[in-house]
Design a protein around this motif. Sequence first.
Motif, PDB file in Angstrom:
ATOM      1  N   THR A 271       4.916  15.130  -0.002  1.00 48.67           N
ATOM      2  CA  THR A 271       3.844  15.904  -0.626  1.00 48.67           C
ATOM      3  C   THR A 271       2.738  16.139   0.406  1.00 48.67           C
ATOM      4  O   THR A 271       2.662  15.436   1.419  1.00 48.67           O
ATOM      5  CB  THR A 271       3.235  15.184  -1.855  1.00 48.67           C
ATOM      6  N   PRO A 272       1.859  17.112   0.158  1.00 44.93           N
ATOM      7  CA  PRO A 272       0.788  17.391   1.130  1.00 44.93           C
ATOM      8  C   PRO A 272      -0.283  16.312   1.196  1.00 44.93           C
ATOM      9  O   PRO A 272      -1.182  16.403   2.037  1.00 44.93           O
ATOM     10  CB  PRO A 272       0.209  18.731   0.641  1.00 44.93           C
ATOM     11  N   ARG A 273      -0.203  15.300   0.360  1.00 42.67           N
ATOM     12  CA  ARG A 273      -1.095  14.145   0.528  1.00 42.67           C
ATOM     13  C   ARG A 273      -0.750  13.379   1.801  1.00 42.67           C
ATOM     14  O   ARG A 273      -1.551  12.574   2.286  1.00 42.67           O
ATOM     15  CB  ARG A 273      -0.990  13.211  -0.674  1.00 42.67           C
ATOM     16  N   PHE A 274       0.445  13.601   2.320  1.00 46.94           N
ATOM     17  CA  PHE A 274       0.933  12.921   3.518  1.00 46.94           C
ATOM     18  C   PHE A 274      -0.018  13.132   4.683  1.00 46.94           C
ATOM     19  O   PHE A 274      -0.473  14.242   4.954  1.00 46.94           O
ATOM     20  CB  PHE A 274       2.316  13.471   3.860  1.00 46.94           C
ATOM     21  N   ASP A 275      -0.318  12.036   5.368  1.00 44.86           N
ATOM     22  CA  ASP A 275      -1.092  12.086   6.603  1.00 44.86           C
ATOM     23  C   ASP A 275      -0.225  11.458   7.692  1.00 44.86           C
ATOM     24  O   ASP A 275      -0.023  10.242   7.703  1.00 44.86           O
ATOM     25  CB  ASP A 275      -2.409  11.333   6.442  1.00 44.86           C
TER      26      ASP A 275
END
Length: 295
Positions: A271-275
Motif C-alpha cells: 500500500t502507499p503507506r509503505f516507506d
Amino acid sequence: MRNMKKEDIKQEVFDLYDDYAHNRIDRRQFMEKLSVYAVGGLTVSSLMSFIMPNYQDKIQVNANDARLSTEFVEYDSSKGGGKIKGQLSRPVNNNKKLPGVIVVHENRGLNPHIADVGRRAGLEGFLSLAPDALTPLGGYPGNDDDGRTLQAKRNRDEMLEDFIAAFYYLKSHPECNGKVGVVGFCFGGWISNMMAVRVPELLAAVPFYGGQPDAEDVPAIKAPLLLHFAELDTRVNAGWPAYEEALKKHNKEYMVYFYPATNHGFHNDTTPRFDEAAAKLAWQRTVDFFRKKLG
C-alpha cells in the motif's frame, strides 16, 4: 491508477484508510468520506485503486523460491482454535538447527503480504512460522475485506493462545535450536507484546506499531523488546508513554524507534503507506536483533 504518486494524497486519506482497515468505518462509509478528497482530476475509484493493497505486484519472495523450503503445517492449539495452519519456511540445504521466528499477521489473517514476510525471514536464516488465526473459520478468504470480517468474529485472547501454541510448536520442532522470537504487525504487534508477557521462554519480541499490554502486565515480561513505531500513528502511539514508564520502572530490556513522517503500516510494501527507507531499516534492525538474541 497505479501511476498516482504518494505525494498526491492528503494525510487525511491515509487516516481514513487506517479507520477502514481497523473496522472503525465500513466500506460504504470509507467511500463516502473518500469522495471529499476526489478533486483535481482524482476520482473515488482511482483513490481506492491506489490506496488498497496490491499483492499481485509486490511479492518479494515467491512461494516457490528455490532458495527456500516452504510448506504448510498444522499444529494443535487446544486453548484457542484447535488445529491451526501455518506457513513454515527455512533455507534449503540447511544442515544445522535454526533459530525460530513466529511471524504474526495483521487483523485480516495470513494474507499474501504476511506470508511473503514469513518467507523473507526464512531467507535470513531462520525457521519461520507464519500462522493463520483464521484457520478455524476456513483460513484467509482471499481478500482483506472478508479477512477483517472473519477475524472480527474471533476472540483476540483465543487468537493469542493460537500464537502461544505456535511458539511451543516451533520451539520443539526438530529443525529448531530451541530459541524462538516473535515479530508482528499491527494486531500482530499486540500479539508480540502479549507473548512477551505470557511466554517466559520467549527470547525476543519485535512489535511493529502494536498495541501495548496493561502496565500491571509488564513485570511478567522476560524477553528483550525491539519496538517500531510510525511517527504519524497517533492512535497506537498514544499508549507508548505509559508502556515505556512501566518498562523503565521494572528494568526491562527494550529498544524503541520512531520512524519520522511514516504512517501505521509503513513496513507493508503493498500500500502507499509503505516507506521504503524506514521499512528497510526497521527490517534490518529486526533481523540483527533476532540474530543477536536467538543465534
